[in-house]
Design a protein around this motif. Sequence first.
Motif, PDB file in Angstrom:
ATOM      1  N   ASP A 128       0.827  -1.207   0.000  1.00  0.00           N
ATOM      2  CA  ASP A 128       0.000   0.000   0.000  1.00  0.00           C
ATOM      3  C   ASP A 128       0.861   1.256   0.000  1.00  0.00           C
ATOM      4  OD1 ASP A 128      -2.425  -1.381  -0.032  1.00  0.00           O
ATOM      5  OD2 ASP A 128      -2.462  -1.561   2.151  1.00  0.00           O
ATOM      6  N   ARG A 138     -12.223   7.716  -3.486  1.00  0.00           N
ATOM      7  CA  ARG A 138     -11.476   6.659  -4.166  1.00  0.00           C
ATOM      8  C   ARG A 138     -11.131   7.071  -5.596  1.00  0.00           C
ATOM      9  NH1 ARG A 138     -13.195   0.441  -4.215  1.00  0.00           N
ATOM     10  NH2 ARG A 138     -12.188   0.583  -2.204  1.00  0.00           N
ATOM     11  N   TYR A 173      -5.661   6.046  -2.058  1.00  0.00           N
ATOM     12  CA  TYR A 173      -4.936   6.208  -0.799  1.00  0.00           C
ATOM     13  C   TYR A 173      -4.932   7.689  -0.417  1.00  0.00           C
ATOM     14  CZ  TYR A 173      -3.453   1.488  -1.784  1.00  0.00           C
ATOM     15  OH  TYR A 173      -3.448   0.143  -2.047  1.00  0.00           O
ATOM     16  N   LYS A 224      -8.968   3.118   0.514  1.00  0.00           N
ATOM     17  CA  LYS A 224      -8.476   1.831   1.031  1.00  0.00           C
ATOM     18  C   LYS A 224      -8.517   1.797   2.556  1.00  0.00           C
ATOM     19  CE  LYS A 224      -7.284  -0.283  -2.764  1.00  0.00           C
ATOM     20  NZ  LYS A 224      -7.826  -1.545  -3.193  1.00  0.00           N
ATOM     21  N   THR A 239     -12.036   1.361   3.660  1.00  0.00           N
ATOM     22  CA  THR A 239     -12.500   0.014   3.362  1.00  0.00           C
ATOM     23  C   THR A 239     -12.006  -0.967   4.423  1.00  0.00           C
ATOM     24  OG1 THR A 239     -12.495   0.517   1.002  1.00  0.00           O
ATOM     25  CG2 THR A 239     -12.552  -1.805   1.609  1.00  0.00           C
ATOM     26  N   HIS A 240     -10.759  -0.832   4.841  1.00  0.00           N
ATOM     27  CA  HIS A 240     -10.229  -1.684   5.918  1.00  0.00           C
ATOM     28  C   HIS A 240     -11.003  -1.451   7.212  1.00  0.00           C
ATOM     29  CE1 HIS A 240      -7.013  -3.171   3.482  1.00  0.00           C
ATOM     30  NE2 HIS A 240      -6.376  -2.018   3.407  1.00  0.00           N
TER      31      HIS A 240
END
Length: 185
Positions: free
Chosen positions: A8, A87, A92, A145, A148-149
């Motif tokens: 990442d 996004r 990121y 990201k 989403t995590h």
Amino acid sequence: MANYYDIDDIITQEEFVSVIFQKAAGGVGIDPSSETDSVEVGSKVELPFWLAHELQLRQAVSMNVPACFNQKTRLEIQADSACVDLRSRSPYFYEFGCKIAPLVADRTIGPLLLSAFKSRYKEVLTKAHTAAYPAASKHLTILTKEETHLYEAAQSSMAAFKKWRMGGPRFQRASILGRKRKSNE
């Protein structure tokens, strides 16, 4: 690089940044369609963040604020951050913002990241705990990201809580309690 083996982090540093060359550079070959392999002072070029960062440390370039942090994005985040598709601007967004904030002249990126994350955090957790599957999949398309995590962690936490509450064993008996003591006789 913060973490050499973190994929990442590697992808975050591949984001393109607009730079202006402060020094002339020969033999760089940045533009293949160009007739010369040199870059003149004042030339505006798009470079990956990792390269732009190294060149800025050598005072060869000055970085401009990336397009994902432009005024339009700021206004959308101020209006309703939960509906902004971060996004599409940068997968990121927060990680890239944290890396770019100390390097550009704009000192409002840090507060922008903080306000965006604080306001979207509540929405992400609420959707993770209450949303049905079709609504959740639509919501996931606009999350970064990191978000989403966070969403997946909240969903797994809620699933584990429901499993425990609906009937998993409340207490487990320690294995040592089942054994009898040896008699000393």
